[in-house]
Design a protein around this motif. Structure first.
Motif, PDB file in Angstrom:
ATOM      1  N   PRO A 147       0.839  -1.194   0.000  1.00 37.77           N
ATOM      2  CA  PRO A 147       0.000   0.000   0.000  1.00 37.77           C
ATOM      3  C   PRO A 147       0.879   1.251   0.000  1.00 37.77           C
ATOM      4  O   PRO A 147       1.998   1.210   0.526  1.00 37.77           O
ATOM      5  N   ILE A 148       0.367   2.310  -0.567  1.00 38.93           N
ATOM      6  CA  ILE A 148       1.191   3.508  -0.773  1.00 38.93           C
ATOM      7  C   ILE A 148       1.800   4.014   0.545  1.00 38.93           C
ATOM      8  O   ILE A 148       2.944   4.473   0.574  1.00 38.93           O
ATOM      9  N   GLN A 149       1.040   3.875   1.639  1.00 36.39           N
ATOM     10  CA  GLN A 149       1.529   4.417   2.920  1.00 36.39           C
ATOM     11  C   GLN A 149       2.716   3.621   3.464  1.00 36.39           C
ATOM     12  O   GLN A 149       3.459   4.112   4.304  1.00 36.39           O
ATOM     13  N   ILE A 192      -0.881  -4.418 -18.535  1.00 37.93           N
ATOM     14  CA  ILE A 192      -2.257  -4.202 -18.081  1.00 37.93           C
ATOM     15  C   ILE A 192      -2.231  -3.181 -16.921  1.00 37.93           C
ATOM     16  O   ILE A 192      -3.187  -2.418 -16.721  1.00 37.93           O
ATOM     17  N   ALA A 193      -1.085  -3.138 -16.216  1.00 36.90           N
ATOM     18  CA  ALA A 193      -0.911  -2.166 -15.118  1.00 36.90           C
ATOM     19  C   ALA A 193      -0.780  -0.738 -15.637  1.00 36.90           C
ATOM     20  O   ALA A 193      -0.800   0.206 -14.848  1.00 36.90           O
ATOM     21  N   GLY A 194      -0.640  -0.581 -16.945  1.00 35.24           N
ATOM     22  CA  GLY A 194      -0.622   0.749 -17.553  1.00 35.24           C
ATOM     23  C   GLY A 194      -1.986   1.150 -18.076  1.00 35.24           C
ATOM     24  O   GLY A 194      -2.170   2.254 -18.602  1.00 35.24           O
ATOM     25  N   LYS A 195      -2.939   0.232 -17.964  1.00 37.23           N
ATOM     26  CA  LYS A 195      -4.321   0.495 -18.392  1.00 37.23           C
ATOM     27  C   LYS A 195      -5.253   0.585 -17.200  1.00 37.23           C
ATOM     28  O   LYS A 195      -6.312   1.209 -17.267  1.00 37.23           O
ATOM     29  N   GLU A 196      -4.902  -0.140 -16.148  1.00 35.06           N
ATOM     30  CA  GLU A 196      -5.714  -0.169 -14.919  1.00 35.06           C
ATOM     31  C   GLU A 196      -4.784  -0.023 -13.714  1.00 35.06           C
ATOM     32  O   GLU A 196      -3.617  -0.385 -13.802  1.00 35.06           O
ATOM     33  N   VAL A 197      -5.356   0.433 -12.599  1.00 34.60           N
ATOM     34  CA  VAL A 197      -4.588   0.470 -11.340  1.00 34.60           C
ATOM     35  C   VAL A 197      -5.180  -0.582 -10.414  1.00 34.60           C
ATOM     36  O   VAL A 197      -6.396  -0.705 -10.317  1.00 34.60           O
ATOM     37  N   TYR A 198      -4.305  -1.375  -9.776  1.00 33.49           N
ATOM     38  CA  TYR A 198      -4.806  -2.392  -8.842  1.00 33.49           C
ATOM     39  C   TYR A 198      -4.260  -2.116  -7.447  1.00 33.49           C
ATOM     40  O   TYR A 198      -3.235  -1.437  -7.291  1.00 33.49           O
ATOM     41  N   PRO A 199      -4.943  -2.644  -6.408  1.00 29.61           N
ATOM     42  CA  PRO A 199      -4.500  -2.368  -5.042  1.00 29.61           C
ATOM     43  C   PRO A 199      -3.038  -2.764  -4.846  1.00 29.61           C
ATOM     44  O   PRO A 199      -2.619  -3.839  -5.292  1.00 29.61           O
ATOM     45  N   ASN A 200      -2.276  -1.892  -4.211  1.00 30.57           N
ATOM     46  CA  ASN A 200      -0.854  -2.073  -3.894  1.00 30.57           C
ATOM     47  C   ASN A 200       0.072  -1.948  -5.111  1.00 30.57           C
ATOM     48  O   ASN A 200       1.287  -2.074  -4.986  1.00 30.57           O
ATOM     49  N   GLY A 201      -0.521  -1.711  -6.262  1.00 26.38           N
ATOM     50  CA  GLY A 201       0.298  -1.597  -7.477  1.00 26.38           C
ATOM     51  C   GLY A 201       0.786  -0.173  -7.726  1.00 26.38           C
ATOM     52  O   GLY A 201       1.645   0.061  -8.595  1.00 26.38           O
TER      53      GLY A 201
END
Ligand code: NDP
Ligand code: 8X3
Length: 251
Positions: A94-96, A139-148
């Protein structure tokens, strides 16, 4: 000399499989990565088919990248195909809780590294009035997923840069393609999880992931279209994967 392809990140996974398939199709290769021994092994195995030049560098090192490409031997200077493949995810948090070192690694490698390599090679393509750049997004450049978070941001940047390159290089007859794979079983997860093989293997459990060769075949299809055809953008998923987060696992 036949066509020349420059492949970043050819020591493993998608880059290596692409080098093998392009060599089988008679394309001479400039193969790059940090692990020189692996590049030499690949060179040995392909040089009966085509000419192969190895360049050992870290794409994050701007001056080293510039010098390596500027000092290419004359016969290797006219690059026809650039496959911007080098890249990795580092961490899944997670970002934090994210590690700033991991963030820098991804932004410096996946985004700035791609730019350094492109900046050094594009002038030659402009002068030749031709060439083809394939950027490996995700696919990570088309969608954002949790913790990505940051990995996804780096691949969204690749997506935007692909579009930007296609627009800016349009007057020069240069093709630009974005290739966006879903889950491909390579060393990718091993790197993401810092060598934890058990954690990495779980990513691909319960369904059939893509192989590096699946992506190499798509890349060769794209490169082998006639001069008036360019594949602009393509997302390739395992059949079991419907989105970045929806995967039909048997267990
Ligand atoms: P691998 O880990 O198997 O290969 C990554 C390649 O990139 C290696 O050859 C590595 O070489 C090179 N590389 C990484 N960082 C650097 C660096 N700083 N400088 C130079 N070379 C570098 O993973 P994949 O084959 O799966 O990944 C290839 C590309 O595909 C990446 O851009 C990745 O983001 C993308 N991708 C992967 C997916 C997957 O599920 N596997 C899905 C979607 C996209 P070395 O370590 O020797 O320097
Ligand atoms: C690699 C695919 O889903 O692990 O780019 O981000 S994913």
């Amino acid at each position: 000399m036949n066509k020349i392809a420059f492949i970043s990140g050819a020591t493993s996974g998608i880059g290596r499989a692409t080098a093998e398939l392009l060599a089988a199709n008679g394309i001479n290769l400039i193969i790059c990565g940090r692990r020189g021994e692996r590049l030499e092994e690949l060179q040995q195995s392909l040089q009966e088919k085509v000419k192969v030049l190895t360049l050992v560098f870290d794409v994050r090192e701007r001056r080293v990248v510039e010098e390596a490409i500027q000092n290419l031997p004359e016969e290797w200077k006219n690059i026809d195909y650039l496959i911007n493949n080098a890249g990795n995810a580092h961490g899944l948090s997670p970002i934090q809780n994210g590690s700033v070192d991991d963030w820098e690694n991804m932004i410096d490698g996946n985004v700035k590294g791609l730019l350094y390599v492109s900046k050094a090679i594009i002038p030659g393509m402009v002068a030749q009035r031709g060439g083809h750049i394939i950027n490996i997004g995700s696919i990570a450049g088309k969608e954002v997923y949790p913790n990505g978070n940051v990995y996804c941001a780096s691949k969204h940047a690749v997506d935007a840069l692909t579009e930007g390159m296609r627009l800016d290089l349009n007057p020069f007859n240069i093709k630009v393609t974005g290739v966006h794979p879903g889950l491909v079983e390579t060393e990718f997860s091993l790197v993401r999880f810092k060598g934890d093989a058990e954690k990495a293997s779980k990513v691909y459990q319960g369904f059939q992931p893509l192989t590096a060769t699946d992506i190499a075949e798509i890349i060769w299809f794209i490169l082998s279209r006639p001069p008036h055809v360019v594949v602009g953008d393509i997302v390739i998923l395992p059949t079991a994967q419907a989105s970045a987060t929806v995967v039909n696992r048997r267990s």
